[in-house]
Design a protein around this motif. Structure first.
Motif, PDB file in Angstrom:
ATOM      1  N   VAL A  55      14.309  -3.341  -9.446  1.00 55.01           N
ATOM      2  CA  VAL A  55      14.253  -3.278 -10.905  1.00 55.01           C
ATOM      3  C   VAL A  55      14.352  -1.816 -11.308  1.00 55.01           C
ATOM      4  CG1 VAL A  55      12.888  -3.744 -12.966  1.00 55.01           C
ATOM      5  CG2 VAL A  55      12.858  -5.374 -11.068  1.00 55.01           C
ATOM      6  N   THR A  56      15.289  -1.517 -12.199  1.00 59.90           N
ATOM      7  CA  THR A  56      15.509  -0.125 -12.608  1.00 59.90           C
ATOM      8  C   THR A  56      15.151   0.083 -14.077  1.00 59.90           C
ATOM      9  OG1 THR A  56      17.820  -0.604 -13.157  1.00 59.90           O
ATOM     10  CG2 THR A  56      17.353   0.169 -10.915  1.00 59.90           C
ATOM     11  N   ALA A  57      14.944   1.331 -14.418  1.00 55.03           N
ATOM     12  CA  ALA A  57      14.639   1.681 -15.807  1.00 55.03           C
ATOM     13  C   ALA A  57      15.901   1.559 -16.657  1.00 55.03           C
ATOM     14  CB  ALA A  57      14.099   3.101 -15.873  1.00 55.03           C
ATOM     15  N   GLY A  58      15.699   1.208 -17.947  1.00 52.54           N
ATOM     16  CA  GLY A  58      16.821   1.096 -18.863  1.00 52.54           C
ATOM     17  C   GLY A  58      16.902   2.243 -19.849  1.00 52.54           C
ATOM     18  N   ALA A  59      15.917   3.145 -19.770  1.00 52.28           N
ATOM     19  CA  ALA A  59      15.912   4.269 -20.716  1.00 52.28           C
ATOM     20  C   ALA A  59      15.185   5.454 -20.102  1.00 52.28           C
ATOM     21  CB  ALA A  59      15.225   3.857 -22.016  1.00 52.28           C
ATOM     22  N   ALA A  60      15.451   6.629 -20.613  1.00 56.00           N
ATOM     23  CA  ALA A  60      14.740   7.825 -20.167  1.00 56.00           C
ATOM     24  C   ALA A  60      13.370   7.868 -20.812  1.00 56.00           C
ATOM     25  CB  ALA A  60      15.543   9.067 -20.532  1.00 56.00           C
ATOM     26  N   GLY A  61      12.408   8.468 -20.107  1.00 58.94           N
ATOM     27  CA  GLY A  61      11.064   8.582 -20.664  1.00 58.94           C
ATOM     28  C   GLY A  61      10.051   8.816 -19.573  1.00 58.94           C
ATOM     29  N   THR A  62       8.773   8.587 -19.896  1.00 56.93           N
ATOM     30  CA  THR A  62       7.673   8.777 -18.957  1.00 56.93           C
ATOM     31  C   THR A  62       7.023   7.432 -18.662  1.00 56.93           C
ATOM     32  OG1 THR A  62       7.236  10.986 -19.833  1.00 56.93           O
ATOM     33  CG2 THR A  62       5.475   9.947 -18.560  1.00 56.93           C
ATOM     34  N   LEU A  63       6.823   7.124 -17.383  1.00 56.38           N
ATOM     35  CA  LEU A  63       6.154   5.874 -17.001  1.00 56.38           C
ATOM     36  C   LEU A  63       4.681   5.957 -17.369  1.00 56.38           C
ATOM     37  CD1 LEU A  63       7.613   4.950 -13.478  1.00 56.38           C
ATOM     38  CD2 LEU A  63       7.922   3.712 -15.625  1.00 56.38           C
ATOM     39  N   THR A  64       4.239   5.027 -18.213  1.00 56.88           N
ATOM     40  CA  THR A  64       2.841   5.019 -18.634  1.00 56.88           C
ATOM     41  C   THR A  64       2.071   3.821 -18.076  1.00 56.88           C
ATOM     42  OG1 THR A  64       3.557   3.937 -20.691  1.00 56.88           O
ATOM     43  CG2 THR A  64       3.249   6.332 -20.732  1.00 56.88           C
ATOM     44  N   ASP A  86       6.839  -3.650  -4.147  1.00 60.34           N
ATOM     45  CA  ASP A  86       6.771  -2.192  -3.990  1.00 60.34           C
ATOM     46  C   ASP A  86       6.864  -1.532  -5.363  1.00 60.34           C
ATOM     47  OD1 ASP A  86       6.785   0.402  -3.135  1.00 60.34           O
ATOM     48  OD2 ASP A  86       8.754   0.323  -2.176  1.00 60.34           O
ATOM     49  N   ALA A  87       5.793  -0.866  -5.765  1.00 61.81           N
ATOM     50  CA  ALA A  87       5.790  -0.143  -7.040  1.00 61.81           C
ATOM     51  C   ALA A  87       6.231   1.291  -6.777  1.00 61.81           C
ATOM     52  CB  ALA A  87       4.401  -0.192  -7.676  1.00 61.81           C
ATOM     53  N   ARG A  88       7.528   1.541  -6.903  1.00 62.42           N
ATOM     54  CA  ARG A  88       8.078   2.857  -6.592  1.00 62.42           C
ATOM     55  C   ARG A  88       7.701   3.904  -7.638  1.00 62.42           C
ATOM     56  NH1 ARG A  88      12.412   3.170  -3.007  1.00 62.42           N
ATOM     57  NH2 ARG A  88      12.012   1.717  -1.297  1.00 62.42           N
ATOM     58  N   GLY A  89       7.705   3.487  -8.898  1.00 60.33           N
ATOM     59  CA  GLY A  89       7.444   4.445  -9.962  1.00 60.33           C
ATOM     60  C   GLY A  89       5.977   4.837 -10.034  1.00 60.33           C
ATOM     61  N   GLU A  90       5.712   6.118 -10.189  1.00 62.76           N
ATOM     62  CA  GLU A  90       4.347   6.615 -10.316  1.00 62.76           C
ATOM     63  C   GLU A  90       4.047   6.947 -11.775  1.00 62.76           C
ATOM     64  OE1 GLU A  90       3.784   9.926  -7.774  1.00 62.76           O
ATOM     65  OE2 GLU A  90       4.192   8.811  -5.924  1.00 62.76           O
ATOM     66  N   LEU A  91       2.814   6.697 -12.169  1.00 61.90           N
ATOM     67  CA  LEU A  91       2.417   7.018 -13.537  1.00 61.90           C
ATOM     68  C   LEU A  91       2.669   8.492 -13.828  1.00 61.90           C
ATOM     69  CD1 LEU A  91      -0.941   5.064 -14.015  1.00 61.90           C
ATOM     70  CD2 LEU A  91       1.366   4.420 -14.691  1.00 61.90           C
ATOM     71  N   PRO A 118      17.875   6.089 -16.994  1.00 61.63           N
ATOM     72  CA  PRO A 118      18.570   4.803 -16.860  1.00 61.63           C
ATOM     73  C   PRO A 118      19.146   4.631 -15.455  1.00 61.63           C
ATOM     74  CG  PRO A 118      19.110   5.835 -18.948  1.00 61.63           C
ATOM     75  CD  PRO A 118      18.336   6.839 -18.174  1.00 61.63           C
ATOM     76  N   GLY A 119      18.865   3.472 -14.847  1.00 59.07           N
ATOM     77  CA  GLY A 119      19.357   3.183 -13.509  1.00 59.07           C
ATOM     78  C   GLY A 119      18.448   3.630 -12.395  1.00 59.07           C
ATOM     79  N   GLN A 120      17.358   4.320 -12.703  1.00 56.83           N
ATOM     80  CA  GLN A 120      16.435   4.780 -11.672  1.00 56.83           C
ATOM     81  C   GLN A 120      15.486   3.653 -11.271  1.00 56.83           C
ATOM     82  OE1 GLN A 120      14.523   8.544 -12.504  1.00 56.83           O
ATOM     83  NE2 GLN A 120      12.668   7.905 -11.408  1.00 56.83           N
ATOM     84  N   GLN A 121      15.312   3.441  -9.945  1.00 51.04           N
ATOM     85  CA  GLN A 121      14.464   2.356  -9.473  1.00 51.04           C
ATOM     86  C   GLN A 121      13.009   2.597  -9.819  1.00 51.04           C
ATOM     87  OE1 GLN A 121      14.692   1.529  -5.277  1.00 51.04           O
ATOM     88  NE2 GLN A 121      13.086  -0.018  -5.343  1.00 51.04           N
ATOM     89  N   VAL A 122      12.364   1.543 -10.334  1.00 51.62           N
ATOM     90  CA  VAL A 122      10.943   1.608 -10.664  1.00 51.62           C
ATOM     91  C   VAL A 122      10.139   0.653  -9.786  1.00 51.62           C
ATOM     92  CG1 VAL A 122       9.217   1.283 -12.488  1.00 51.62           C
ATOM     93  CG2 VAL A 122      11.473   2.219 -13.059  1.00 51.62           C
ATOM     94  N   LEU A 123      10.665  -0.558  -9.583  1.00 53.15           N
ATOM     95  CA  LEU A 123       9.960  -1.587  -8.812  1.00 53.15           C
ATOM     96  C   LEU A 123      10.910  -2.256  -7.824  1.00 53.15           C
ATOM     97  CD1 LEU A 123       8.115  -3.504 -11.698  1.00 53.15           C
ATOM     98  CD2 LEU A 123       7.051  -1.923 -10.087  1.00 53.15           C
TER      99      LEU A 123
END
Length: 349
Positions: free
Chosen positions: A71-80, A186-191, A197-202
């Protein structure tokens, strides 16, 4: 290790056992009576049976979950916020949050490849969105491939309920379409991490348990879709299963080349462990209506090959046999003078 190999080991053990081993004379026709039989008495026996014989091979696998995907991100920003590993996420729930805005799981096989809004061309992705809105309790529109003003109003209401900008426009920052509920593996993204966009998060998978085997290509003929297998799970639990998929692409790693084999279990296993090691028993060969004796009844002959000791009351004689398939501690035998129900000598132990 293959049971045939184990059976061979048993034969060798019998061949060197000493007094219990008989050999044919050089002429090969007359059988010598084993010394143990004349000195000690009638040996222990087992009956020659007629039955189906199944040869199996045991391979290693892992108990895991079906349908792994990223699962990848659809937008730029900060993972909260990110769903925890092992969490089950169902339709309408957030997988993660970027700048406190959720990316929500909806069900569907078609990925979100365009923004869905008023004026968009009719298509199956519109129907997929409307089907999800209806399943989540929103109404006032017809579930079809047209994005109408009624659809727009339902989207705005859904966005308001989930803390999203009320634009009536659905994009990849807001939803991810997957075929069904998922489990976070696997929770790849860290808080606090920055996303793009397109960067793997989960990494997620389905909720169904499956057994996965990296099967050596030399054994590929043992795995047929729909074939029944037996799986030994952690703790000694045994479960029946069925092969549901056999890969067609070989993968090479280190010194082995394998294909993917997935097995669905008939019943839900007790263990909750992911990637738990298991043993899978595959059917290598099936022989129907053959004569069979315990493997330990085989005797090695001096001139090569094998024989069995036929026990008839207080008398014994050695009969050469041709060996066939092995399975479940038994071996197929054939040859002149053999019949179902005859007694053969076996080690007393």
């Amino acid at each position: 290790m293959r049971k045939v190999a184990l059976a061979g080991a048993c034969v060798l053990a019998v061949a060197v056992a000493g007094a219990a081993v008989a050999v044919l004379t050089d002429g090969g026709a007359g059988a010598a009576t084993p010394a143990a039989a004349t000195q000690v008495g009638v040996p222990a026996t087992a009956a020659i049976t007629r039955q189906d014989l199944v040869d199996t091979k045991t391979v290693s696998g892992a108990l895991t979950y079906s349908g792994e995907r990223q699962v990848t991100a659809g937008a730029a920003g900060t993972l909260t916020w990110v769903a925890a590993e092992g969490a089950a996420v169902r339709r309408g729930r957030a997988l993660f949050r970027t700048d406190r805005k959720p990316t929500i799981l909806l069900y569907g096989k078609l990925p979100l490849y365009r923004d869905l809004r008023l004026g968009v061309e009719d298509g199956p992705d519109v129907e997929q969105l409307e089907r999800n809105l209806a399943a989540l309790g929103y109404d006032g529109f017809t579930v079809d491939d047209e994005f109408t003003y009624a659809t727009y109003e339902a989207v705005v209401e859904w966005q308001e309920d989930n803390g999203l900008p009320e634009t009536g426009r659905v994009d990849a920052a807001q939803v991810v379409f997957l075929p069904s509920a998922v489990r976070v593996t696997d929770a790849r993204g860290e808080l606090g991490a920055r996303t793009a966009p397109g960067q793997q998060v989960l990494t997620v998978s389905g909720l169904d348990r499956v057994v996965h085997v990296d099967l050596d290509t030399d054994d590929q003929t043992l795995a047929k879709k729909g074939a029944k297998v037996t799986v030994e799970l952690p703790g000694g639990e045994k479960a029946a299963g069925k092969i549901t998929s056999v890969g067609t692409v070989a993968r090479t790693a280190k010194d082995s080349t394998t294909v993917d084999v997935d097995i669905t279990l008939d019943k839900k296993p007790r263990t909750k462990l992911d990637q738990a090691p298991v043993e899978v028993e595959l059917v290598s060969e099936r022989r129907e209506d053959v004569l069979a004796v315990p493997v330990e009844a085989l005797l090695a002959l001096r001139e090569g090959g094998f024989g069995v000791e036929i026990v008839e009351g207080a008398r014994t004689r050695l009969l050469p046999v041709k060996v066939g398939a092995f399975g479940s501690g038994l071996v197929e035998i054939s040859g002149d003078g053999l019949a179902e129900g005859m007694k053969v000598g076996v080690p007393a132990a």
